[in-house]
Write a protein that holds these residues in place. Sequence first.
Motif, PDB file in Angstrom:
ATOM      1  N   GLU A  31     -12.921   4.060   8.424  1.00  0.00           N
ATOM      2  CA  GLU A  31     -12.787   3.122   7.562  1.00  0.00           C
ATOM      3  C   GLU A  31     -12.177   3.520   6.178  1.00  0.00           C
ATOM      4  N   TRP A  32     -11.619   2.475   5.711  1.00  0.00           N
ATOM      5  CA  TRP A  32     -10.998   2.687   4.358  1.00  0.00           C
ATOM      6  C   TRP A  32     -12.173   2.487   3.184  1.00  0.00           C
ATOM      7  N   LYS A  33     -12.499   3.196   2.393  1.00  0.00           N
ATOM      8  CA  LYS A  33     -13.447   2.884   1.200  1.00  0.00           C
ATOM      9  C   LYS A  33     -13.002   2.893  -0.191  1.00  0.00           C
ATOM     10  N   ARG A  34     -13.084   2.107  -1.069  1.00  0.00           N
ATOM     11  CA  ARG A  34     -12.588   2.018  -2.346  1.00  0.00           C
ATOM     12  C   ARG A  34     -13.263   2.906  -3.179  1.00  0.00           C
ATOM     13  N   ARG A  75      -3.925   0.618  -3.028  1.00  0.00           N
ATOM     14  CA  ARG A  75      -3.637  -0.792  -2.749  1.00  0.00           C
ATOM     15  C   ARG A  75      -3.344  -1.466  -3.903  1.00  0.00           C
ATOM     16  N   SER A 132      -6.053  -0.265  -6.172  1.00  0.00           N
ATOM     17  CA  SER A 132      -7.437   0.433  -5.917  1.00  0.00           C
ATOM     18  C   SER A 132      -7.169   1.621  -5.178  1.00  0.00           C
ATOM     19  N   TRP A 133      -7.908   2.730  -5.389  1.00  0.00           N
ATOM     20  CA  TRP A 133      -7.851   3.917  -4.846  1.00  0.00           C
ATOM     21  C   TRP A 133      -8.790   3.828  -3.491  1.00  0.00           C
ATOM     22  N   ASP A 134      -8.447   3.927  -2.320  1.00  0.00           N
ATOM     23  CA  ASP A 134      -9.231   4.173  -1.189  1.00  0.00           C
ATOM     24  C   ASP A 134      -8.943   5.428  -0.414  1.00  0.00           C
ATOM     25  N   ARG A 150       0.982  -1.302   0.154  1.00  0.00           N
ATOM     26  CA  ARG A 150       0.009   0.084   0.022  1.00  0.00           C
ATOM     27  C   ARG A 150       0.751   1.294  -0.010  1.00  0.00           C
ATOM     28  N   ARG A 201      -9.929   7.302   3.462  1.00  0.00           N
ATOM     29  CA  ARG A 201     -10.446   6.927   4.760  1.00  0.00           C
ATOM     30  C   ARG A 201     -11.307   7.905   5.457  1.00  0.00           C
TER      31      ARG A 201
END
Length: 103
Positions: free
Chosen positions: A52-55, A35, A44-46, A23, A48
């Motif tokens: 929480e991490w969200k794509r 990631r 994948s772009w995440d 990451r 925060r």
Amino acid sequence: MTLTVAMSDAEIRRQAARPEVGRLRAAQHPALRLRFLEERTRGSWDVRAAGEWKRFAGWPELNTKAALAVLPEVLARLAAGGGSGLLVNGGRAAGVVPGAGDA
């Protein structure tokens, strides 16, 4: 391992050659990370938010410049409770980048 870097497409490609790096966190925007997927040519772009991490997008379909450009809008949508519309369609953040929904 997670590295904090000055996020750019060139830096992502450099770090993709290092299998121990899974990451990358953006030094300029700590709420943004990339990631690597298993084959390391994609990621994948995440973002925060609320712990929480969200794509919200895929790389390289959404390059670093575009991901950084839409980040404020993505964060605003999450803060407003609109997290369900963040996933990409056609490599663009749905409802954020013009042309979302194009195949």
